[in-house]
Design a protein around this motif. Structure first.
Motif, PDB file in Angstrom:
ATOM      1  N   GLN A  34       0.854  -1.202   0.000  1.00  0.00           N
ATOM      2  CA  GLN A  34       0.000   0.000   0.000  1.00  0.00           C
ATOM      3  C   GLN A  34       0.885   1.246   0.000  1.00  0.00           C
ATOM      4  O   GLN A  34       1.807   1.346   0.781  1.00  0.00           O
ATOM      5  CB  GLN A  34      -0.846  -0.023   1.293  1.00  0.00           C
ATOM      6  N   GLY A  35       0.600   2.231  -0.907  1.00  0.00           N
ATOM      7  CA  GLY A  35       1.366   3.489  -0.877  1.00  0.00           C
ATOM      8  C   GLY A  35       0.859   4.418   0.205  1.00  0.00           C
ATOM      9  O   GLY A  35      -0.193   4.183   0.806  1.00  0.00           O
ATOM     10  N   VAL A  36       1.612   5.436   0.473  1.00  0.00           N
ATOM     11  CA  VAL A  36       1.207   6.436   1.472  1.00  0.00           C
ATOM     12  C   VAL A  36       0.097   7.274   0.873  1.00  0.00           C
ATOM     13  O   VAL A  36       0.198   7.702  -0.279  1.00  0.00           O
ATOM     14  CB  VAL A  36       2.397   7.340   1.862  1.00  0.00           C
ATOM     15  N   PRO A  37      -1.001   7.497   1.626  1.00  0.00           N
ATOM     16  CA  PRO A  37      -2.097   8.304   1.061  1.00  0.00           C
ATOM     17  C   PRO A  37      -1.630   9.706   0.694  1.00  0.00           C
ATOM     18  O   PRO A  37      -0.662  10.203   1.272  1.00  0.00           O
ATOM     19  CB  PRO A  37      -3.125   8.355   2.206  1.00  0.00           C
ATOM     20  N   LYS A  38      -2.328  10.338  -0.249  1.00  0.00           N
ATOM     21  CA  LYS A  38      -1.924  11.653  -0.775  1.00  0.00           C
ATOM     22  C   LYS A  38      -1.896  12.731   0.309  1.00  0.00           C
ATOM     23  O   LYS A  38      -0.992  13.570   0.359  1.00  0.00           O
ATOM     24  CB  LYS A  38      -2.873  12.080  -1.892  1.00  0.00           C
ATOM     25  N   LEU A  39      -2.934  12.630   1.169  1.00  0.00           N
ATOM     26  CA  LEU A  39      -3.028  13.640   2.240  1.00  0.00           C
ATOM     27  C   LEU A  39      -1.799  13.570   3.156  1.00  0.00           C
ATOM     28  O   LEU A  39      -1.199  14.586   3.507  1.00  0.00           O
ATOM     29  CB  LEU A  39      -4.322  13.392   3.025  1.00  0.00           C
ATOM     30  N   TRP A  40      -1.445  12.335   3.454  1.00  0.00           N
ATOM     31  CA  TRP A  40      -0.235  12.120   4.269  1.00  0.00           C
ATOM     32  C   TRP A  40       0.992  12.706   3.578  1.00  0.00           C
ATOM     33  O   TRP A  40       1.811  13.351   4.223  1.00  0.00           O
ATOM     34  CB  TRP A  40      -0.026  10.608   4.473  1.00  0.00           C
ATOM     35  N   MET A  41       1.073  12.399   2.261  1.00  0.00           N
ATOM     36  CA  MET A  41       2.218  12.881   1.499  1.00  0.00           C
ATOM     37  C   MET A  41       2.340  14.397   1.627  1.00  0.00           C
ATOM     38  O   MET A  41       3.428  14.947   1.805  1.00  0.00           O
ATOM     39  CB  MET A  41       2.052  12.527   0.006  1.00  0.00           C
ATOM     40  N   ARG A  42       1.218  15.053   1.581  1.00  0.00           N
ATOM     41  CA  ARG A  42       1.205  16.523   1.654  1.00  0.00           C
ATOM     42  C   ARG A  42       1.739  16.987   3.016  1.00  0.00           C
ATOM     43  O   ARG A  42       2.601  17.855   3.105  1.00  0.00           O
ATOM     44  CB  ARG A  42      -0.205  17.050   1.425  1.00  0.00           C
ATOM     45  N   TRP A  43       1.172  16.317   4.022  1.00  0.00           N
ATOM     46  CA  TRP A  43       1.618  16.704   5.371  1.00  0.00           C
ATOM     47  C   TRP A  43       3.111  16.419   5.588  1.00  0.00           C
ATOM     48  O   TRP A  43       3.829  17.216   6.186  1.00  0.00           O
ATOM     49  CB  TRP A  43       0.774  15.966   6.440  1.00  0.00           C
ATOM     50  N   LEU A  44       3.520  15.289   5.029  1.00  0.00           N
ATOM     51  CA  LEU A  44       4.943  14.953   5.164  1.00  0.00           C
ATOM     52  C   LEU A  44       5.835  15.975   4.424  1.00  0.00           C
ATOM     53  O   LEU A  44       6.904  16.362   4.898  1.00  0.00           O
ATOM     54  CB  LEU A  44       5.225  13.549   4.650  1.00  0.00           C
ATOM     55  N   ALA A  45       5.338  16.413   3.241  1.00  0.00           N
ATOM     56  CA  ALA A  45       6.082  17.421   2.476  1.00  0.00           C
ATOM     57  C   ALA A  45       6.159  18.729   3.258  1.00  0.00           C
ATOM     58  O   ALA A  45       7.221  19.369   3.323  1.00  0.00           O
ATOM     59  CB  ALA A  45       5.407  17.645   1.123  1.00  0.00           C
ATOM     60  N   VAL A  46       5.036  19.083   3.871  1.00  0.00           N
ATOM     61  CA  VAL A  46       5.028  20.316   4.677  1.00  0.00           C
ATOM     62  C   VAL A  46       6.019  20.188   5.828  1.00  0.00           C
ATOM     63  O   VAL A  46       6.808  21.099   6.117  1.00  0.00           O
ATOM     64  CB  VAL A  46       3.601  20.593   5.209  1.00  0.00           C
ATOM     65  N   LEU A  47       6.012  18.990   6.446  1.00  0.00           N
ATOM     66  CA  LEU A  47       6.948  18.761   7.548  1.00  0.00           C
ATOM     67  C   LEU A  47       8.402  18.906   7.068  1.00  0.00           C
ATOM     68  O   LEU A  47       9.236  19.549   7.717  1.00  0.00           O
ATOM     69  CB  LEU A  47       6.696  17.362   8.123  1.00  0.00           C
ATOM     70  N   ALA A  48       8.664  18.314   5.882  1.00  0.00           N
ATOM     71  CA  ALA A  48      10.021  18.384   5.335  1.00  0.00           C
ATOM     72  C   ALA A  48      10.417  19.831   5.076  1.00  0.00           C
ATOM     73  O   ALA A  48      11.536  20.268   5.429  1.00  0.00           O
ATOM     74  CB  ALA A  48      10.112  17.556   4.052  1.00  0.00           C
ATOM     75  N   VAL A  49       9.503  20.589   4.467  1.00  0.00           N
ATOM     76  CA  VAL A  49       9.802  22.004   4.192  1.00  0.00           C
ATOM     77  C   VAL A  49      10.045  22.762   5.500  1.00  0.00           C
ATOM     78  O   VAL A  49      10.969  23.574   5.612  1.00  0.00           O
ATOM     79  CB  VAL A  49       8.643  22.634   3.373  1.00  0.00           C
ATOM     80  N   ALA A  50       9.226  22.445   6.501  1.00  0.00           N
ATOM     81  CA  ALA A  50       9.377  23.127   7.796  1.00  0.00           C
ATOM     82  C   ALA A  50      10.752  22.823   8.404  1.00  0.00           C
ATOM     83  O   ALA A  50      11.432  23.716   8.924  1.00  0.00           O
ATOM     84  CB  ALA A  50       8.274  22.693   8.750  1.00  0.00           C
ATOM     85  N   LEU A  51      11.154  21.540   8.283  1.00  0.00           N
ATOM     86  CA  LEU A  51      12.453  21.174   8.836  1.00  0.00           C
ATOM     87  C   LEU A  51      13.594  21.865   8.080  1.00  0.00           C
ATOM     88  O   LEU A  51      14.552  22.355   8.679  1.00  0.00           O
ATOM     89  CB  LEU A  51      12.644  19.652   8.797  1.00  0.00           C
ATOM     90  N   VAL A  52      13.457  21.922   6.723  1.00  0.00           N
ATOM     91  CA  VAL A  52      14.489  22.613   5.924  1.00  0.00           C
ATOM     92  C   VAL A  52      14.545  24.091   6.324  1.00  0.00           C
ATOM     93  O   VAL A  52      15.625  24.665   6.510  1.00  0.00           O
ATOM     94  CB  VAL A  52      14.190  22.447   4.415  1.00  0.00           C
ATOM     95  N   ALA A  53      13.354  24.681   6.480  1.00  0.00           N
ATOM     96  CA  ALA A  53      13.306  26.100   6.869  1.00  0.00           C
ATOM     97  C   ALA A  53      13.961  26.294   8.231  1.00  0.00           C
ATOM     98  O   ALA A  53      14.764  27.232   8.442  1.00  0.00           O
ATOM     99  CB  ALA A  53      11.860  26.580   6.906  1.00  0.00           C
ATOM    100  N   ALA A  54      13.689  25.358   9.169  1.00  0.00           N
ATOM    101  CA  ALA A  54      14.287  25.469  10.512  1.00  0.00           C
ATOM    102  C   ALA A  54      15.796  25.355  10.423  1.00  0.00           C
ATOM    103  O   ALA A  54      16.537  26.059  11.120  1.00  0.00           O
ATOM    104  CB  ALA A  54      13.720  24.377  11.413  1.00  0.00           C
ATOM    105  N   SER A  55      16.246  24.474   9.545  1.00  0.00           N
ATOM    106  CA  SER A  55      17.689  24.304   9.402  1.00  0.00           C
ATOM    107  C   SER A  55      18.340  25.568   8.862  1.00  0.00           C
ATOM    108  O   SER A  55      19.359  26.020   9.381  1.00  0.00           O
ATOM    109  CB  SER A  55      17.956  23.118   8.466  1.00  0.00           C
ATOM    110  N   PHE A  56      17.726  26.133   7.790  1.00  0.00           N
ATOM    111  CA  PHE A  56      18.319  27.344   7.209  1.00  0.00           C
ATOM    112  C   PHE A  56      18.226  28.536   8.153  1.00  0.00           C
ATOM    113  O   PHE A  56      19.085  29.406   8.147  1.00  0.00           O
ATOM    114  CB  PHE A  56      17.669  27.647   5.847  1.00  0.00           C
TER     115      PHE A  56
END
Lengths: 464, 98
Positions: B32-54
């Motif tokens: 089973q793949g990761v649902p789209k909604l999850w993917m979105r949230w995960l992408a937001v999380l990733a962007v947030a982490l990148v932003a925190a790092s920078f």
């Protein structure tokens, strides 16, 4: 591209081992990374002049604490740490070194060590001063209690080095530099130390001045000891220069007719003013003593010993201080030597002859005034006369053949009379003496040379 | 971070290879793949982490660990992408032969 998006939804299972890898990577690399960042940061600050530098690394963040000596130095040190590759953040905890107002530096010397205290403007000048102190003081322990502060006067290093050089001339004492004022106190190591320090302070750079110079010198000592047994006069201690040295030894030779002068004098600066003017008459007083010691310490003259008879003791006690330059003190501890045993006329004559062979009574040239140098000899003659109180004595004056005979005759009579007057003033009865002048009629040597003439100019004592 | 790679390059390589393997499998994986909604949230999380790092908002060691995580994750994603694309290419080439 669409495929990639589709597949990516199935990539998640790898995230679990990735998380494990991440944990292991963090576990193994953190300490090494921190060590490397710290080493690079320290290397970057190698050329920065800072005090109390402290670098601590947390992850890639550097906490940098230090005291800088100028605002530019502080900013450039922070910038060089920020520029280190791998550093993420710099927590700047740098400060400027506190400013000292007034800026005080001091060097203190006691018996065993030299302590450098107060403030130095830079670590380098601190090091330079410590090095100079160790080199210049040769083996003396040097203690560094200097702090670092801003606000040093210009050319501080040069002045502090000059002052350190002066500390080596002190036995103990303290030199303090307060802004551009210098205070000195203590005791000089050598006699000329005070003068040497004063001379060196003339080389201070412009703007610096000596507020107080309380350096004392050790006492300037001159001693003379008359030993009646060894028949020596021993001179020890200091004289201001070679001219005074020669003059004192010559004066001693004239005044001490029978003693050998042992000269252990050394020339040194630091003599009190009027040294020669005080010591020469003091030596004259010593020459009148049977045995005695003369100690001149700075401006204090101390004479102790035995006079040959009462009147002489009185004259020596009262007479000497009057001749002294202003500011000089005179202390006399004069006792009278016990009277020698009486002798008969023959021995008396022998004693007179012996004494007058060793020395001659001297007069001012062409006059009948006895010179002060002959006081010691006359005292000896008076003492001898006192040992044969029943005899009568003819005092015979003789001259050389220079000049007219009538004048020589008159001079020889006057000189014989002058000697008799001296004896009478010393307390001997005038009735025992007959002054007679013989002019140049009874030479004891040929009058054709200076030596012979000098021998012919004489006073003789003839016991009747 | 690049200057410090000598201390953890092995782990970066491991993340890349792990990604490659995961990408390789993902193309034919039936899970089973990761649902789209999850993917979105995960992408937001990733962007947030990148932003925190920078933005350097995470201090000290946590900041370093965050950077390390992001770099490893980025390489994992690259590995996944390369692996999936390569597997897809291999699969599509072998299909006509069947």
């Amino acid at each position: 591209m669409h495929g990639l998006f589709k597949w990516s939804s199935k990539w998640w299972p790898g995230v679990i081992p990735l998380a494990v890898f991440w944990g292991l990577a963090a576990w193994t690399s953190t300490t090494a990374v921190e060590g490397d960042v710290a080493a690079r940061s320290n290397a970057a600050l190698k050329d920065s002049v800072l005090d109390k530098r402290r670098i601590s690394v947390d992850g890639r963040d550097v906490t940098f604490a230090a005291n800088a000596f100028s605002e530019e130095g502080r900013l450039s040190a922070v910038a060089s740490v920020e520029a280190v590759p791998g550093v993420r953040l710099v927590n700047d905890e740098t400060r400027l070194v506190p400013e000292a107002k007034p800026f005080v530096w001091s060097a203190e010397r006691d018996v065993v060590r030299v302590t450098l205290g107060g403030s130095a403007p830079l670590p380098s000048s601190k090091g330079k001063l410590m090095e100079a102190a160790k080199a210049g003081l040769g083996g003396v322990e040097v203690v560094d209690q200097m702090g670092l502060a801003r606000g040093a006067p210009p050319r501080f290093d040069a002045v502090a080095l000059l002052l350190l050089d002066q500390i080596s001339k002190l036995k103990d004492g303290k030199i303090t530099l307060t802004d551009n004022k210098i205070n000195l106190a203590g005791m000089a190591r050598d006699l000329g130390g005070r003068e040497a320090v004063a001379a060196a302070l003339k080389n201070l750079p412009d703007g610096y001045s000596v507020a107080a110079n309380d350096i004392k010198a050790p006492p300037y000592i001159f001693q003379a000891y008359k030993d009646p047994v060894a028949l020596t006069l021993t001179l020890t201690g200091y004289v201001p220069d070679n001219n005074v040295h020669a003059a004192l030894v010559a004066a001693a030779g004239r005044k001490f007719f029978s003693e050998k002068v042992v000269d252990n004098l050394k020339a040194s600066v630091g003599a009190p003013s009027g040294f020669a003017a005080a010591v020469v008459p003091a030596l004259g007083a010593l020459s009148r003593l049977s045995t005695g010691t003369l100690v001149v310490s700075d401006r204090e003259v101390k004479l102790s010993g035995d006079a040959l008879y009462d009147a002489a003791a009185g004259q020596i006690r009262g007479g000497l201080g009057k001749d002294f330059p202003q500011g000089w003190q005179y202390k006399a501890e004069i006792s009278v030597k016990p009277a020698s045993a009486p002798v008969d006329a023959t021995v008396c004559q022998q004693l007179f002859a012996d004494t007058l062979t060793k020395g001659r009574i001297r007069f001012e040239s062409g006059k009948a005034d006895i010179v002060p140098d002959s006081a010691g000899l006359l005292d000896r003659l008076i003492e001898t006369a006192m040992r044969c109180p029943t005899t009568n004595i003819e005092i015979a004056g003789h001259t050389d053949s220079d000049g007219e005979e009538a004048a020589n005759q008159a001079l020889s009579e006057k000189r014989a009379q002058a000697v008799m007057d001296y004896l009478v003033r010393a307390g001997l009865p005038a009735s025992r003496f007959t002054p007679i002048g013989y002019g140049s009629t009874q030479p004891v040597a040929a009058n054709d040379g200076e030596d012979g003439k000098a021998q012919n100019r004489r006073i003789e004592f003839v016991v009747k | 971070m690049a200057a410090l790679a000598t201390f953890f390059w092995g782990w970066l390589l491991a993340a890349l290879l792990l990604g490659f393997g995961m990408g390789w499998i993902a193309v034919v994986h039936r899970a089973q793949g990761v649902p789209k909604l999850w993917m979105r949230w995960l992408a937001v999380l990733a962007v947030a982490l990148v932003a925190a790092s920078f933005a350097h908002v995470v201090p000290g060691r946590f900041g370093y660990w965050l950077d390390l995580l992001l770099v490893m994750f980025a390489l994992y994603l690259v590995g996944c992408a390369v692996g999936s694309w390569l597997r897809d290419w291999v699969v599509s080439r072998s299909k006509p032969a069947n």
